[in-house]
Write a protein that holds these residues in place. Structure first.
Motif, PDB file in Angstrom:
ATOM      1  N   PHE A  35     -30.424 -10.382 107.635  1.00 19.91           N
ATOM      2  CA  PHE A  35     -29.207 -10.072 108.194  1.00 19.91           C
ATOM      3  C   PHE A  35     -29.657  -8.962 109.275  1.00 19.91           C
ATOM      4  N   VAL A  36     -28.936  -9.066 110.453  1.00 20.62           N
ATOM      5  CA  VAL A  36     -29.097  -8.049 111.481  1.00 20.62           C
ATOM      6  C   VAL A  36     -28.011  -7.082 111.554  1.00 20.62           C
ATOM      7  N   ASP A  37     -28.211  -5.729 111.251  1.00 20.30           N
ATOM      8  CA  ASP A  37     -27.399  -4.654 111.408  1.00 20.30           C
ATOM      9  C   ASP A  37     -26.084  -5.071 110.466  1.00 20.30           C
ATOM     10  N   LEU A  38     -25.989  -5.533 109.223  1.00 19.75           N
ATOM     11  CA  LEU A  38     -25.015  -5.766 108.444  1.00 19.75           C
ATOM     12  C   LEU A  38     -24.471  -4.557 107.918  1.00 19.75           C
ATOM     13  N   ASP A  39     -23.205  -4.230 108.270  1.00 23.68           N
ATOM     14  CA  ASP A  39     -22.607  -2.865 107.734  1.00 23.68           C
ATOM     15  C   ASP A  39     -21.629  -3.191 106.541  1.00 23.68           C
ATOM     16  N   PHE A  40     -22.188  -2.707 105.519  1.00 19.77           N
ATOM     17  CA  PHE A  40     -21.527  -3.015 104.174  1.00 19.77           C
ATOM     18  C   PHE A  40     -20.039  -2.405 104.040  1.00 19.77           C
ATOM     19  N   SER A  41     -20.149  -1.143 104.972  1.00 20.76           N
ATOM     20  CA  SER A  41     -18.760  -0.552 104.811  1.00 20.76           C
ATOM     21  C   SER A  41     -17.666  -1.562 105.709  1.00 20.76           C
ATOM     22  N   CYS A  42     -18.004  -2.517 106.296  1.00 24.30           N
ATOM     23  CA  CYS A  42     -16.982  -3.292 106.903  1.00 24.30           C
ATOM     24  C   CYS A  42     -16.766  -4.559 106.306  1.00 24.30           C
ATOM     25  N   ARG A  43     -17.480  -4.600 105.189  1.00 22.19           N
ATOM     26  CA  ARG A  43     -17.248  -6.257 104.329  1.00 22.19           C
ATOM     27  C   ARG A  43     -16.886  -5.857 103.071  1.00 22.19           C
ATOM     28  N   SER A  44     -15.984  -5.016 102.775  1.00 25.44           N
ATOM     29  CA  SER A  44     -15.468  -4.764 101.551  1.00 25.44           C
ATOM     30  C   SER A  44     -14.252  -6.034 101.281  1.00 25.44           C
ATOM     31  N   LEU A  45     -14.078  -6.248  99.939  1.00 28.66           N
ATOM     32  CA  LEU A  45     -12.937  -7.100  99.700  1.00 28.66           C
ATOM     33  C   LEU A  45     -11.553  -6.791 100.234  1.00 28.66           C
ATOM     34  N   VAL A  46     -10.881  -7.819 100.782  1.00 31.87           N
ATOM     35  CA  VAL A  46      -9.636  -7.461 101.270  1.00 31.87           C
ATOM     36  C   VAL A  46      -8.442  -7.337 100.544  1.00 31.87           C
ATOM     37  N   PRO A  47      -7.794  -6.034 100.487  1.00 27.89           N
ATOM     38  CA  PRO A  47      -6.883  -5.677  99.254  1.00 27.89           C
ATOM     39  C   PRO A  47      -5.695  -6.275  99.841  1.00 27.89           C
ATOM     40  N   VAL A  48      -4.670  -6.397  98.743  1.00 29.86           N
ATOM     41  CA  VAL A  48      -3.324  -6.717  98.444  1.00 29.86           C
ATOM     42  C   VAL A  48      -2.656  -5.474  97.972  1.00 29.86           C
ATOM     43  N   ARG A  49      -1.578  -5.142  98.705  1.00 25.00           N
ATOM     44  CA  ARG A  49      -0.738  -4.253  98.167  1.00 25.00           C
ATOM     45  C   ARG A  49      -0.431  -4.360  96.524  1.00 25.00           C
ATOM     46  N   CYS A  50      -0.567  -3.392  95.914  1.00 23.42           N
ATOM     47  CA  CYS A  50      -0.186  -3.447  94.508  1.00 23.42           C
ATOM     48  C   CYS A  50       0.348  -2.309  93.910  1.00 23.42           C
ATOM     49  N   GLU A  51       1.782  -2.315  93.343  1.00 23.05           N
ATOM     50  CA  GLU A  51       2.325  -1.236  93.078  1.00 23.05           C
ATOM     51  C   GLU A  51       3.013  -1.683  91.763  1.00 23.05           C
ATOM     52  N   LEU A  52       3.205  -0.567  90.906  1.00 24.33           N
ATOM     53  CA  LEU A  52       4.105  -0.655  89.510  1.00 24.33           C
ATOM     54  C   LEU A  52       5.337  -0.549  89.380  1.00 24.33           C
ATOM     55  N   LEU A  53       6.125  -1.321  88.615  1.00 26.40           N
ATOM     56  CA  LEU A  53       7.381  -0.819  88.325  1.00 26.40           C
ATOM     57  C   LEU A  53       7.585  -0.867  86.698  1.00 26.40           C
ATOM     58  N   GLY A  54       7.137   0.493  86.181  1.00 27.20           N
ATOM     59  CA  GLY A  54       6.917   0.732  84.659  1.00 27.20           C
ATOM     60  C   GLY A  54       5.642  -0.047  84.785  1.00 27.20           C
ATOM     61  N   SER A  55       5.555  -1.065  83.684  1.00 29.16           N
ATOM     62  CA  SER A  55       4.387  -1.737  83.268  1.00 29.16           C
ATOM     63  C   SER A  55       4.234  -3.201  84.027  1.00 29.16           C
ATOM     64  N   LEU A  56       5.184  -3.430  85.050  1.00 26.14           N
ATOM     65  CA  LEU A  56       5.130  -4.616  85.736  1.00 26.14           C
ATOM     66  C   LEU A  56       4.229  -4.344  87.074  1.00 26.14           C
ATOM     67  N   ILE A  57       3.672  -5.354  87.234  1.00 27.40           N
ATOM     68  CA  ILE A  57       2.530  -5.445  88.546  1.00 27.40           C
ATOM     69  C   ILE A  57       3.235  -6.208  89.556  1.00 27.40           C
ATOM     70  N   PHE A  58       3.366  -5.548  90.603  1.00 30.00           N
ATOM     71  CA  PHE A  58       3.930  -6.288  91.900  1.00 30.00           C
ATOM     72  C   PHE A  58       3.002  -6.304  92.956  1.00 30.00           C
ATOM     73  N   LEU A  59       2.877  -7.464  93.744  1.00 35.00           N
ATOM     74  CA  LEU A  59       2.023  -7.708  94.857  1.00 35.00           C
ATOM     75  C   LEU A  59       2.835  -7.766  96.070  1.00 35.00           C
TER      76      LEU A  59
END
Length: 408
Positions: A143-167
């Motif tokens: 790979f030529v000049d592959l920047d690891f910092s730009c290749r992280s997994l794409v996050p999805v907004r994730c928040e809790l309502l008590g013990s319930l996980i919402f996206l």
């Protein structure tokens, strides 16, 4: 009486039920609800707008923290329309990412759940931490000049309502607790953060998702569909509805007898902080667009209604409860779950035939009554999320319920 109905604060709830039971007409000033256009259930262009502007940008329930018992635990969900990994990181944080390697888009996980210290793509071996950071690639020299910092997994907004996980796939979405507004304070009494996951089941139904959602936003159908079950003990004529901003709502239906107690729950552990009103009535909360929670002190079923296509839906039914021990469950749970499933099947039984009728020339639109106002509120919010100027004129819902929405 108009002030009583429009002032929907909890301290008025019992009095509002008395008013509903005795009224002869809809409350003074309540508007005639225009018909809901039939196109909203079958028109491909409208359904495309609905998906892009509402479903893809809504807070949607993904699962319960009990599904992530240890650091490194993860599960995969596809109900939101995209494959998403929900994971408990080594820092004990709950995060979510699209199940998409940043090399050539292959899935990182292929099972439904698991436990790992990181993710490795099975296609070309790219490796990621549980925090989504790229740490290694095979044959890095090529790979030529592959920047690891730009290749992280794409996050999805994730928040809790008590013990319930919402996206939420919308990066700019309002925080979940702000979004549900006045409902948040009412939900505190149920101690959602302490409730355990008891059971979860899915049901696929051949109909548009709104056919199912509509049925759980009213009790007008009780005397037809639930004759031998809930209609025997619930008084649908005294039902009260609270409409909140952002399309959320609450419905409360009293028992026919003040001293009635569900015999299937006697002796089961209870949430000690539940107040008198939900303890003595059937109270159902709805987080827009598809989360329905008829809460009770001894256990809380939560339902989600998912669009799997223009004519196919999925219902996910789960149960939460206080002090639940999966190794030694209370002996009443099998019967309780069986009774609940029976009631659920009653609600689902006509959905495929309703869908068939909706597609016929005989269906032009839906004339809703005062008891069905939560359905109209739901559709008003859908148009606002799409954009009133973007909804085709012959599919648009007139905005008439704003004066009846409780802001605090």
């Amino acid at each position: 009486m108009l002030d009583l109905v429009t002032d929907q604060r909890p301290e008025n709830d019992f009095a509002r039920m008395d008013f509903e039971r005795e009224r002869k007409d809809p409350p003074e000033g309540f508007p005639k609800l225009p018909d809901i256009p039939g196109k909203r259930y079958v028109d491909p262009e409208f359904l495309r707008l609905e998906k892009e502007e509402m479903w893809d940008k809504a807070w949607l329930y993904a699962g319960h923290v009990d599904q992530l018992p240890n650091k490194g635990s993860w599960f995969l969900t596809r109900n939101t329309g995209s494959p998403v990994i929900v994971v408990r990181t080594l820092k004990d944080e709950i995060k979510a990412y699209y199940n998409t390697c940043q090399h050539r888009g292959a899935p990182l996980v292929k099972e439904e759940s698991g436990e790992d210290r990181g993710f490795v793509c099975g296609y070309h071996g790219w490796s990621y931490t549980l925090d989504g950071k790229l740490t290694a690639v095979r044959d890095k020299r090529d790979f030529v000049d592959l920047d690891f910092s730009c290749r992280s997994l794409v996050p999805v907004r994730c928040e809790l309502l008590g013990s319930l996980i919402f996206l939420n796939q919308d990066e700019d979405a309002q925080p979940l607790m702000e979004h549900i507004g006045p409902m948040a304070q009412q939900l505190e009494q149920f101690q959602l953060e302490k409730l355990r996951l008891v059971d979860s089941r899915s049901y696929d139904v051949d109909c548009n998702v709104k056919v199912l959602l509509d049925a759980f936003l009213e009790v007008y159908h009780l005397k037809s569909i639930h004759v031998d079950t809930v209609d025997r003990f619930l008084d649908h004529r005294a039902m009260i509805a609270t409409l909140w901003p952002n399309g959320h709502s609450r419905m409360a239906t009293p028992n026919r007898r003040d001293d009635w107690v569900d015999p299937g729950t006697k002796g089961m552990p209870e949430i000690p902080t539940v107040n008198d009103f939900p303890a003595k009535n059937n109270v159902s909360y709805q987080i827009y667009p598809n989360f329905v929670m008829p809460a009770a002190p001894t256990g809380i079923p939560i339902l989600q209604f998912w669009p799997m296509g223009p004519k196919k839906s999925r219902v996910v039914s789960s149960w939460l409860a206080p002090d639940y021990d999966p190794e030694n469950p209370h002996p009443l749970w099998p019967t309780r779950l069986s009774n609940w499933e029976r009631i659920l099947y009653e609600d689902l039984q006509f959905a495929p035939q309703i869908q068939e009728s909706l597609e016929s020339p005989g269906f032009k639109g839906m004339p809703l009554n005062y008891q069905e106002r939560r359905i109209y509120h739901w559709h008003e919010e859908l148009d606002r999320r799409i954009g009133l100027n973007r909804v085709p004129g012959d599919a648009r819902v007139e905005q008439v319920l704003e004066p009846w929405v409780q802001k605090d």
